[in-house]
Structures are given as C-alpha cells and as structure tokens.
Write a protein that holds these residues in place. Structure first.
Motif, short mmCIF file in Angstrom:
data_model
loop_
_atom_site.label_atom_id
_atom_site.label_comp_id
_atom_site.label_asym_id
_atom_site.label_seq_id
_atom_site.Cartn_x
_atom_site.Cartn_y
_atom_site.Cartn_z
N ARG A 13 0.21 1.68 2.71
CA ARG A 13 0.94 0.48 2.36
C ARG A 13 0.12 -0.47 1.50
NH1 ARG A 13 5.69 2.18 2.23
NH2 ARG A 13 6.52 2.97 4.22
N GLU A 14 -1.18 -0.46 1.66
CA GLU A 14 -2.05 -1.32 0.86
C GLU A 14 -3.33 -0.56 0.52
OE1 GLU A 14 -2.66 -5.37 2.27
OE2 GLU A 14 -1.01 -5.09 3.68
N ALA A 15 -3.91 -0.91 -0.62
CA ALA A 15 -5.18 -0.30 -1.03
C ALA A 15 -5.84 -1.22 -2.05
CB ALA A 15 -4.96 1.08 -1.63
N ASN A 16 -7.15 -1.40 -1.93
CA ASN A 16 -7.86 -2.24 -2.89
C ASN A 16 -8.31 -1.40 -4.08
OD1 ASN A 16 -9.99 -0.79 -1.83
ND2 ASN A 16 -11.30 -2.56 -1.46
N PRO A 17 -8.82 -2.03 -5.15
CA PRO A 17 -9.19 -1.29 -6.36
C PRO A 17 -10.21 -0.19 -6.13
CG PRO A 17 -9.07 -3.64 -6.83
CD PRO A 17 -8.93 -3.50 -5.36
N VAL A 18 -11.18 -0.43 -5.23
CA VAL A 18 -12.20 0.60 -4.98
C VAL A 18 -11.56 1.85 -4.37
CG1 VAL A 18 -14.32 1.15 -3.74
CG2 VAL A 18 -14.02 -1.11 -4.74
N ALA A 19 -10.61 1.65 -3.45
CA ALA A 19 -9.92 2.80 -2.84
C ALA A 19 -9.14 3.58 -3.89
CB ALA A 19 -9.00 2.32 -1.73
N ILE A 20 -8.49 2.85 -4.80
CA ILE A 20 -7.74 3.53 -5.88
C ILE A 20 -8.69 4.30 -6.78
CG2 ILE A 20 -6.27 3.13 -7.89
CD1 ILE A 20 -5.09 0.73 -6.41
N ASP A 21 -9.87 3.72 -7.07
CA ASP A 21 -10.84 4.41 -7.91
C ASP A 21 -11.35 5.68 -7.21
OD1 ASP A 21 -12.90 4.52 -10.16
OD2 ASP A 21 -14.20 4.40 -8.40
N LEU A 22 -11.57 5.61 -5.91
CA LEU A 22 -12.08 6.77 -5.19
C LEU A 22 -11.03 7.86 -5.02
CD1 LEU A 22 -14.14 5.03 -2.34
CD2 LEU A 22 -15.07 6.36 -4.24
N LEU A 23 -9.82 7.46 -4.65
CA LEU A 23 -8.80 8.42 -4.26
C LEU A 23 -7.81 8.74 -5.37
CD1 LEU A 23 -8.07 6.99 -0.69
CD2 LEU A 23 -9.61 8.86 -1.31
N GLY A 24 -7.80 7.93 -6.44
CA GLY A 24 -6.89 8.18 -7.53
C GLY A 24 -5.47 7.74 -7.22
N GLU A 25 -4.61 7.88 -8.19
CA GLU A 25 -3.21 7.51 -8.03
C GLU A 25 -2.33 8.74 -8.19
OE1 GLU A 25 -2.51 3.05 -9.33
OE2 GLU A 25 -3.35 4.20 -11.00
N PRO A 26 -1.13 8.73 -7.62
CA PRO A 26 -0.50 7.66 -6.84
C PRO A 26 -1.12 7.52 -5.45
CG PRO A 26 0.87 9.61 -6.79
CD PRO A 26 -0.26 9.93 -7.72
N LEU A 27 -1.18 6.28 -4.99
CA LEU A 27 -1.76 6.01 -3.68
C LEU A 27 -0.80 5.22 -2.79
CD1 LEU A 27 -4.22 6.44 -1.93
CD2 LEU A 27 -5.21 4.36 -2.87
N LEU A 28 -0.28 4.11 -3.32
CA LEU A 28 0.65 3.30 -2.53
C LEU A 28 1.93 4.08 -2.25
CD1 LEU A 28 0.24 -0.19 -4.26
CD2 LEU A 28 -0.86 0.65 -2.17
N ALA A 29 2.46 3.90 -1.03
CA ALA A 29 3.68 4.55 -0.57
C ALA A 29 3.53 6.07 -0.48
CB ALA A 29 4.86 4.18 -1.47
N THR A 30 2.28 6.56 -0.45
CA THR A 30 2.02 8.00 -0.35
C THR A 30 1.55 8.34 1.06
OG1 THR A 30 1.36 8.06 -2.68
CG2 THR A 30 0.70 9.93 -1.30
N PRO A 31 2.08 9.40 1.68
CA PRO A 31 1.56 9.81 3.00
C PRO A 31 0.07 10.14 2.91
CG PRO A 31 3.64 10.91 2.51
CD PRO A 31 3.22 10.24 1.26
N TRP A 32 -0.69 9.68 3.90
CA TRP A 32 -2.14 9.92 3.89
C TRP A 32 -2.46 11.41 3.89
CZ3 TRP A 32 -6.42 7.99 2.46
CH2 TRP A 32 -7.64 8.44 2.98
#
Length: 389
Positions: free
Chosen positions: A82-101
């Motif tokens: 539901r939420e992710a900061n910029p560092v998490a997006i940089d580490l895990l890539g996109e799409p991230l929000l609304a994506t099942p873990w």
C-alpha cells in the motif's frame, strides 16, 4: 366591613406567578447555554489544535520515511503493498504499489540466498526486518542495503589475516623448515645400500608423515589467508562431519579412543565450500584426539537451533589452560609443542567465511568446540518472513 384608613393586599393571579417562574427558568437556561457554548468552543479549539498537531506529526513522519536511507514497504492485511518510499522503489523496482508482496518477491529477489542476507536480482544484498502495523492488519517491512558493508567487512577481515601472517613470517618459516628438514633427513638415509628393508620402510613412512604435516600447514595457511568461499554450493553439513571423521577411525581405534558420530538426522542445508568446512572440522577432530593421553572419547555431532546448525566436537582430554583460552583462535596461538597455531585460526576463518562463528566451551573434563553456520534461506523463507504465505 373594612375599617376606614386601612389598605388590603390583593393576592397575585396564578398566571402571573407562572410567567414569573418561566422567566426565571429561562434566565437560568440561557446562562447554562452560554456556559455550554463556551465549553463546546473550548473543546472545539482544543480538538482543532490536536488535529493540527497530529497532521504536523504525520507530515513529519511522512517526510522522515521519504528521507530514510532504508526501504520502507507497508503491506495491508492481504499482503498487498500500500505504501513504499523511494528507496524501496529503487531496490525492488516497479510496479510496486498495489502489488501483492508474493509477486514482488518472485520478481525482485534472487532465488539463491546470500548467507544471512537476501540477494536481489541485480546482485545487491539487503537485510529484511518486519513489524506489525499495530491495531490494523498488515505489516511494515524495512529493507537495508548492505552490499558495500559486506564487501568492506570481507576486505577488512582479509587484510587483518594477511597482516597477521606478515607479522608472523619468521614463525611460519620455522614451521615450514622443521617438517621439511625432517623429511630430508629421512629420505637421505634411503641411499644407503646396506639399509635393511624394514628400516627403509620406516624412514619412508616417517618422511611421508613429515611431508603430510607440511602439506597440512600450507593448506591451513592458504585457507586462512583467503577466508572466503564465494557463492559456493548447497550441501548437508552432516556429510562434512562424516568425511572429517573417516581418516581418524583407524588411529582412534589403535589408541582406544572412541570416536562417536551422532546426529545423523540433523536437517538443513548450508551454502559454501564443503571442502573448506571439512578441513576446519578435520582440525577440530585432530586437536580433540591429540588432547587425549590415554583411552578416551571424542564426540562429533550436528544440532539445528533456530536458523542455524551447530557442528560440535567434544572430547574428554586435557582441556585448554585458562590462560590460553582468550587467544585460542588467534593465529599461531598453540598449547602444543608440535602445533603450528593455525588450526583454530583456520576454523574461525572458515566459519566466518560461511557467515557463521566458532566457539570454545570448557567442560568439566575436556573441551567443546562449535562451528555455528546459518542455514541456507530459500525464496519460500523470504515469503514466510513477511507472512505472505
């Protein structure tokens, strides 16, 4: 009849009495209403101030999360991001929000673990910590990149080992010269034509023994100086215990030393270099056997504890003097006259190269040495760590 000169008081009409009472009551109610209006206004102002303070706090927390050098991911009760900061997006890539873990794990994480850390598909290493949201269902994940830290730790450890070897170069020269000189002495006798066959075989056996000592010393030196295993393979540590015990079976039986291998049912895999780990276990078993003067027992076993496996070697020998215990794993520290002082240093270096550690524990009679290694994680382990399964 009324008496002249006297005035009579007329009684108040009931309606007038009612009106007077209502007027008084109205005054009281209006005063109470004004008091309640004042209280409501005060409470409203206080509530507004509280809401403003909470909004400022929420804004500060949001800015803090955005500025954190670590990745922050918020999952809802269904395991969806539901939420992710910029560092998490940089580490895990996109799409991230609304994506099942679970989908993020399959996309971003490498299936092969890296010791106690998790490995991303781009090669970076991260640690993962979780905590519940509190009153609402879901979790907060904290991802910290440790790639550079692990690289620096490895370089510092290797530099320290090389520095230790440099400081002890003279000692090493002596350790190499002693078995080499003995081997040369025995082989020089083989040229004597009148030497009996029995003596010739004895000298050959002694020369080979000294050369094997020299080989073990060089192997230990190389293992200690490298102290790294790379990515390595997955293997059962129990197999290393069995292989390490095998060369001692005959000599232990001849000396009436019972060599007990236990824990064949210990489960779990580790990742690394099985040959290097076997060498470390060989050193521990060798030391245990050498510490026993007469009949005795050496117990070797594996035990799984939490997310680690303990490889243990126990003996009922002489033990380690209290004065020598503090430097027991330091290079070239030895309690034996014929020891090279590298065996236990190699044990610790190998354990640390596999992400583990080596320990010593004195027993009422004898010693206990333990190599503790982290069990290899899997992609399923990462899912379970955050409750996605």
């Amino acid at each position: 009849m009324a008496t002249p000169g006297r005035t009579m008081t007329q009684p108040m009409h009931p309606a007038a009495t009612l009106v007077s009472g209502l007027a008084a009551t109205r005054g009281v109610l209006e005063a109470r209403i004004r008091e309640l209006d004042a209280e409501v206004a005060h409470l409203r102002d206080a509530r507004l101030q509280e809401l403003e303070a909470k909004e400022r706090l929420a804004d500060r927390l949001a800015r803090l999360v955005q500025a954190l050098p670590a990745g922050v991911v918020v999952l809802d009760g269904r395991g969806v991001v539901r939420e992710a900061n910029p560092v998490a997006i940089d580490l895990l890539g996109e799409p991230l929000l609304a994506t099942p873990w679970r989908g993020v794990i399959a996309r971003a994480f490498h299936p092969e673990p890296a010791g106690a850390d998790l490995k991303l598909n781009d090669g970076r290493l991260v640690t993962l910590q979780t905590c519940p949201l509190g009153q609402e269902p879901g979790q907060i994940l904290l991802l910290q990149e440790v790639t550079e830290a692990r690289r620096l730790q490895s370089r510092v450890e290797q530099t320290r080992r090389l520095a230790d070897m440099g400081r002890m170069a003279a000692n090493l020269a002596h350790q190499i010269r002693t078995p080499l000189a003995s081997a040369l002495l025995y082989t020089s006798q083989l040229n004597r034509p009148q030497l009996p066959d029995e003596k010739r075989q004895e000298f050959v056996a002694k020369a080979l023994g000294r050369l094997r000592d020299l080989e073990r010393l060089i192997t230990d030196m190389l293992a200690f100086s490298r102290g790294e295993v790379g990515d390595g393979d997955y293997f059962a540590p129990q197999l290393c215990l069995e292989s390490a015990c095998e060369p001692f079976r005959e000599s232990c039986a001849a000396r009436e030393i019972r060599l007990r291998l236990e824990g064949q049912g210990a489960d779990g895999l580790v990742r690394g270099n099985p040959t290097l780990l076997k060498s470390a276990l060989h050193n521990l078993i060798h030391n245990a056997v050498q510490s026993i003067d007469g009949p005795g027992e050496v117990r070797v076993y594996a035990a799984v504890k939490d997310n680690a496996v303990d490889l243990v070697v126990e003996d009922n020998g002489r033990g380690v003097p209290a004065a020598a215990q503090a430097q027991l794993f330091e290079p070239f520290a030895t309690t034996r006259r014929d020891g090279n002082g590298l065996g236990l240093a190699v044990v610790r270096a190998v354990a640390r190269a596999h992400g583990g550690e080596a320990f010593y524990e004195p027993l009422p009679v004898g010693s206990r040495f333990t190599i503790r290694l982290p069990l290899a994680a899997t992609r399923a382990d990462a899912r379970r760590a955050v409750g996605a399964e």
